[in-house]
Design a protein around this motif. Structure first.
Motif, PDB file in Angstrom:
ATOM      1  N   GLU A 140      22.124  -0.013 -53.224  1.00 31.09           N
ATOM      2  CA  GLU A 140      23.491  -0.512 -53.149  1.00 31.09           C
ATOM      3  C   GLU A 140      23.491  -2.040 -53.138  1.00 31.09           C
ATOM      4  O   GLU A 140      24.296  -2.691 -53.823  1.00 31.09           O
ATOM      5  N   ALA A 160      18.026   7.174 -59.043  1.00 30.05           N
ATOM      6  CA  ALA A 160      18.932   6.975 -57.899  1.00 30.05           C
ATOM      7  C   ALA A 160      19.854   5.772 -58.156  1.00 30.05           C
ATOM      8  O   ALA A 160      21.052   5.806 -57.862  1.00 30.05           O
ATOM      9  N   ARG A 161      19.263   4.721 -58.690  1.00 23.94           N
ATOM     10  CA  ARG A 161      20.072   3.533 -58.990  1.00 23.94           C
ATOM     11  C   ARG A 161      21.147   3.883 -60.021  1.00 23.94           C
ATOM     12  O   ARG A 161      22.323   3.559 -59.867  1.00 23.94           O
ATOM     13  N   ALA A 198      22.402   6.751 -60.643  1.00 21.37           N
ATOM     14  CA  ALA A 198      23.427   7.635 -60.056  1.00 21.37           C
ATOM     15  C   ALA A 198      24.456   6.810 -59.290  1.00 21.37           C
ATOM     16  O   ALA A 198      25.667   7.041 -59.412  1.00 21.37           O
ATOM     17  N   PHE A 199      23.966   5.834 -58.525  1.00 19.27           N
ATOM     18  CA  PHE A 199      24.907   5.011 -57.768  1.00 19.27           C
ATOM     19  C   PHE A 199      25.762   4.154 -58.704  1.00 19.27           C
ATOM     20  O   PHE A 199      26.971   4.014 -58.523  1.00 19.27           O
ATOM     21  N   GLU A 200      25.142   3.636 -59.738  1.00 19.31           N
ATOM     22  CA  GLU A 200      25.889   2.838 -60.719  1.00 19.31           C
ATOM     23  C   GLU A 200      27.007   3.657 -61.360  1.00 19.31           C
ATOM     24  O   GLU A 200      28.140   3.182 -61.531  1.00 19.31           O
ATOM     25  N   ARG A 201      26.653   4.895 -61.728  1.00 21.63           N
ATOM     26  CA  ARG A 201      27.670   5.775 -62.331  1.00 21.63           C
ATOM     27  C   ARG A 201      28.816   6.038 -61.374  1.00 21.63           C
ATOM     28  O   ARG A 201      29.985   5.993 -61.753  1.00 21.63           O
ATOM     29  N   LEU A 202      28.435   6.328 -60.107  1.00 16.73           N
ATOM     30  CA  LEU A 202      29.434   6.604 -59.083  1.00 16.73           C
ATOM     31  C   LEU A 202      30.388   5.413 -58.943  1.00 16.73           C
ATOM     32  O   LEU A 202      31.614   5.556 -58.961  1.00 16.73           O
ATOM     33  N   LEU A 203      29.807   4.225 -58.849  1.00 17.38           N
ATOM     34  CA  LEU A 203      30.599   3.003 -58.681  1.00 17.38           C
ATOM     35  C   LEU A 203      31.516   2.782 -59.888  1.00 17.38           C
ATOM     36  O   LEU A 203      32.711   2.513 -59.757  1.00 17.38           O
ATOM     37  N   GLU A 204      30.906   2.953 -61.058  1.00 14.92           N
ATOM     38  CA  GLU A 204      31.670   2.751 -62.284  1.00 14.92           C
ATOM     39  C   GLU A 204      32.860   3.709 -62.363  1.00 14.92           C
ATOM     40  O   GLU A 204      33.983   3.288 -62.650  1.00 14.92           O
ATOM     41  N   GLN A 246      34.365   5.286 -59.908  1.00 13.81           N
ATOM     42  CA  GLN A 246      35.359   5.004 -58.870  1.00 13.81           C
ATOM     43  C   GLN A 246      36.174   3.750 -59.202  1.00 13.81           C
ATOM     44  O   GLN A 246      37.372   3.713 -58.945  1.00 13.81           O
ATOM     45  N   LEU A 247      35.499   2.756 -59.754  1.00 14.25           N
ATOM     46  CA  LEU A 247      36.213   1.512 -60.047  1.00 14.25           C
ATOM     47  C   LEU A 247      37.083   1.614 -61.298  1.00 14.25           C
ATOM     48  O   LEU A 247      37.892   0.734 -61.575  1.00 14.25           O
ATOM     49  N   GLN A 248      36.884   2.708 -62.055  1.00 19.83           N
ATOM     50  CA  GLN A 248      37.765   2.915 -63.211  1.00 19.83           C
ATOM     51  C   GLN A 248      39.066   3.604 -62.801  1.00 19.83           C
ATOM     52  O   GLN A 248      39.988   3.721 -63.597  1.00 19.83           O
TER      53      GLN A 248
END
Lengths: 291, 172
Positions: free
Chosen positions: A13, A41-42, A44-50, A52-54
């Motif tokens: 993160e 893992a990185r 996965a977190f990037e996708r999650l963030l992307e 959510q921020l969309q």
């Protein structure tokens, strides 16, 4: 190092949010190259963030896109000749700013250039505004000056037109008078002053139209009557005075149309009270003429 | 990706259509002023266009890369002197010296705390929220935060890590 512990230490993160220190970053990148699970893992977190921020985004104003596209067009044309050497090469602008210190540096520089430009534009705008204000002031004064002159001309023109009209009217009167004097059908009765006249130089003339029996009076000379008095013309019909109308003295040689008189032996003018009298005051008899 | 690297303007137009909203949202939350955010967004896309060569997919997703450009540009703007001065001159919205009673600030400053990252951060514990705000939204280093908050550097690091992991849970 236990990679599972590392993964759940919050470093992913930190790294993705750009909060990791440069040592942490270097270490993370080295480990990520070695451990696919760390990359996974990185990712996965990037996708999650992307994702959510969309969601729930604020849409920027549309003009920014066109500004962006036109400025890259501009820059494309500007830099094109300088890197014709290789397709994959980076334009010079970027080489210098390619960073160790993360992306902020180049952006900062771009902002400064932009700021200088906007300062220049602001200065130019102020100068233009001042010039425009000065010109406005100048032209407004000119406008006022010319407007005043124009108004003065209008006034003069009106005066001239009025004067011209007066002259025209008078000319018409003269013409009419001359016409009458020349007219052979006009019967002329000269009315000189009588012996007892208050003004021995008085003289008037009657122009009597033999066709219509209209009577016109031309005053050759009569003194100006005192106020409240008016001259009155009388026609002597069968020895009796008949009112032929009152008149005022006027400028020029114009004739005054008097009452229509069918027949008369003589004409006389007396001074009466304003508006005329039913019978003449013979003590104020100025002129008389026999037909 | 190769279209982007060759600076194809259609590719960038597509990129803009897909990402301008989310980047704009984060920029607005960072600079807290719509007009400044407009400038920053334009700047960010120009920089993405200029620096696309330096993007390395091995190190992360394109969105992450762009997000960091947007954040850095926003923080640089926040820190640029003129902006700091402007902020000093209007410290709070209740500044009654302004002719309109301080409304000047609220014209461009719109509250977007209820969406995106800010919304998630609002759910954090206060001690976590403060640190994330200083680190992510204000761009302070851990050392600076340690001084500002008068907390040991180690504690700052731990708390930020914990906060970020909590954040991840909230994002899910």
């Amino acid at each position: 190092m236990n990679i599972k512990e590392y993964i759940s230490s919050g470093i992913i993160e930190s790294y993705v949010f750009g909060l990791a220190s440069s040592e942490e970053k270097t270490e993370f990148e080295r480990l990520a190259a070695e451990h696919p699970e760390l990359r996974e893992a990185r990712n996965a977190f990037e996708r999650l963030l992307e994702e959510q921020l969309q969601l729930n985004i604020v849409t920027p104003p549309a003009f920014i896109k066109s500004k962006f596209l036109s400025s890259i067009d501009l820059e494309e044309n500007k830099t094109a000749p300088s890197f014709s050497g290789g397709k994959g090469s980076i334009p010079p602008v970027i080489v210098g700013t390619s960073d160790n210190r993360n992306d902020g540096y180049a952006i900062g520089k771009a902002m400064v250039i932009r700021k200088d430009f906007s300062r220049f534009m602001a200065a130019a705008a102020v100068i233009l505004l001042l010039m425009s204000t000065a010109l406005n002031f100048y032209f407004f004064n000119r406008y006022k000056e010319y407007n005043d002159k124009y108004q003065a001309l209008i006034a003069t023109q009106t005066d001239l037109a009025t004067h011209n009209q007066i002259l025209q009217t008078r000319l018409l009167e003269y013409e009419k008078t001359v016409e009458m004097m020349k007219d052979p059908a006009m019967y002329i009765v000269k009315m000189p002053a009588i012996a007892t006249s208050p003004d021995p130089l008085s003289a008037t003339t009657i122009y009597w139209d033999t066709r219509t029996k209209d009577v016109y009076l031309a005053v050759n000379r009569l003194p100006t009557p005192e106020s409240g008095k008016q001259y009155q013309l009388w026609a002597m019909v069968d020895g009796k005075p008949v009112d032929a109308g009152v008149f005022d003295l006027k400028d020029g040689a114009g004739m005054t149309k008097m009452k229509n008189i069918q027949k008369a032996e003589a004409f006389a003018i007396t001074l009466e009270k304003r508006g005329g009298s039913p019978t003449p005051s013979f003590d104020k008899l100025y002129v008389m003429g026999k037909v | 990706m190769s279209l982007l690297k060759s600076r194809d303007s259609k590719a960038f137009s597509y990129l803009y259509d897909n990402y301008s909203g989310s980047l704009y949202t984060i920029i607005v939350q960072l600079v807290d002023d719509l007009e400044i955010a407009n400038d920053v967004l334009q700047e960010v896309f120009i920089n993405i266009w200029r620096k696309i060569e330096s993007y390395d997919p091995v190190k992360g997703r394109l969105f992450t890369w762009m997000l960091n450009i947007a954040r850095n540009a926003s923080i640089d703007t926040l820190r640029s002197r003129s902006f700091q001065n402007a902020q000093k001159n209007q410290p709070l919205q209740e500044n009654s010296d302004w002719p309109d009673g301080g409304k000047l600030t609220s014209v461009n400053s719109v509250n977007f705390d209820n969406i995106g990252l800010k919304k998630v951060i609002e759910r954090l514990k206060k001690e976590h929220r403060v640190l994330i705000d200083l680190a992510y939204f204000k761009g302070y280093t851990h050392e600076e935060i340690s001084q500002i908050e008068d907390i040991p550097l180690g504690t700052v690091k731990t708390r930020i890590r914990n906060a970020l992991m909590q954040l991840r849970e909230y994002l899910k």
